[in-house]
Motif scaffolding. Sequence first.
Motif, mmCIF file in Angstrom:
data_model
loop_
_atom_site.group_PDB
_atom_site.id
_atom_site.type_symbol
_atom_site.label_atom_id
_atom_site.label_comp_id
_atom_site.label_asym_id
_atom_site.label_seq_id
_atom_site.Cartn_x
_atom_site.Cartn_y
_atom_site.Cartn_z
ATOM 1 N N ARG A 10 0.829 -1.207 0.000
ATOM 2 C CA ARG A 10 0.000 0.000 0.000
ATOM 3 C C ARG A 10 0.862 1.256 0.000
ATOM 4 N N TRP A 14 1.058 4.149 -2.889
ATOM 5 C CA TRP A 14 0.850 5.557 -2.539
ATOM 6 C C TRP A 14 1.998 6.409 -3.093
ATOM 7 N N TRP A 77 -6.543 2.102 -6.242
ATOM 8 C CA TRP A 77 -7.463 2.725 -5.283
ATOM 9 C C TRP A 77 -8.849 2.833 -5.918
ATOM 10 N N SER A 243 -9.841 -3.583 2.942
ATOM 11 C CA SER A 243 -10.207 -2.273 2.410
ATOM 12 C C SER A 243 -11.699 -2.042 2.626
ATOM 13 N N SER A 333 -7.641 0.582 -0.701
ATOM 14 C CA SER A 333 -6.798 0.017 -1.754
ATOM 15 C C SER A 333 -7.385 -1.266 -2.324
#
Length: 380
Positions: A10, A14, A77, A243, A333
């Motif tokens: 993750r 990002w 995402w 998520s 995510s």
Amino acid sequence: MAFLDYEVLRLIWWALLGVLLIGFAITDGFDLGVAALLPFIARGDVERRLVINAVAPTWEGNQVWFILGGGAIFAAWPLVYAISFSGFYLAMFLVLAALILRPVAFKYRSKSPDPKWRARWDWALFVSGLVPALVFGVAVGNVLQGAPFKIDDDLRATYVGGLLGLFTPFTLVCGLLSVAMLVLHGSAWLAVKVEHGAVHYRARAVGVGAAVVSLVLFAIGWGFVAHGTGYAVEGSADAFGPSNPTRMTTVVETGAWLANYGRHPWMIIAPVLGFGGTALALAGILFRREAAALVGSSLAAAGIIATVGVSMFPFILPSSIDAHSSLTVWNASSSASTLALMLGVTVVFLPIVLLYTAWAYRVMFGRVTTAQVVANVDLY
């Protein structure tokens, strides 16, 4: 990618999203800046052809970064993509319409020698540069403030905002900062790319003003980050959890964005880079160091965009009407297997894109001259 756990994956995505957005701002950013400058710094058809041909060989390839950024949001995402692209639909439509207008203007401008015909397409190019730059900045401002959406227990998202609601005093500051930042970048590019002459010196003069405006507006934006309302995760975030936005408790706090710099002191590099890069660009223009000015404007774009990302971490899209619906790195995510698969593809193909881009710029290296434009009818 079995050696990478869910938290690391993750974080990598990002960071990759930030890299793609910065890549778009640095490469296609000077195209947008040059287009926004076209009617004002070029007088007469020859000068305007000179400006257009400073970006003509590379603008199409530069848009790859925009596509990659949108694709990364969609794949890594999906909740962020679904809510932002549907909620900001009309704003996105304006951006896409302007970006579609750009290739049409490039192709049709030279179809007729009529000055009025060419002037209309020159203004179309201006719109294709100004509108995306402004709307992108306004969108970032709305992300910092929070978007008006909520997610129910069945993970159904409801967006309650409208197009005009996106334009507030703070978001307009962000939009104008985006315009000034890209105009500075475009000015620095023209200073490097076109021959020393009237266009070159006008571009440098505009660049000085754009750098000063960028510094002022970035300082205002930084004031919001330091003293405005932000969002924070209550308790410790579960970096390994599923998520699901409803599993986290988010609170609204004054100065929450600034608090990130206390928890992670290295993040201060981002705003320092934003201010320092802009100052370097200004100094490069004033002291006729065109390459330094272009490096500075590139660093400024990277620093300003990175400031938004690190200030908000771990939030990606907070909600202004229901803080608990806010989307973060940890709760919005794709699955670990999806992130790992995409990372493998990225490790293979992103270096190829970078190498090809570097090769293309190397081939197109050199200044555009008036003599080339006048002698070569095949140029725009």
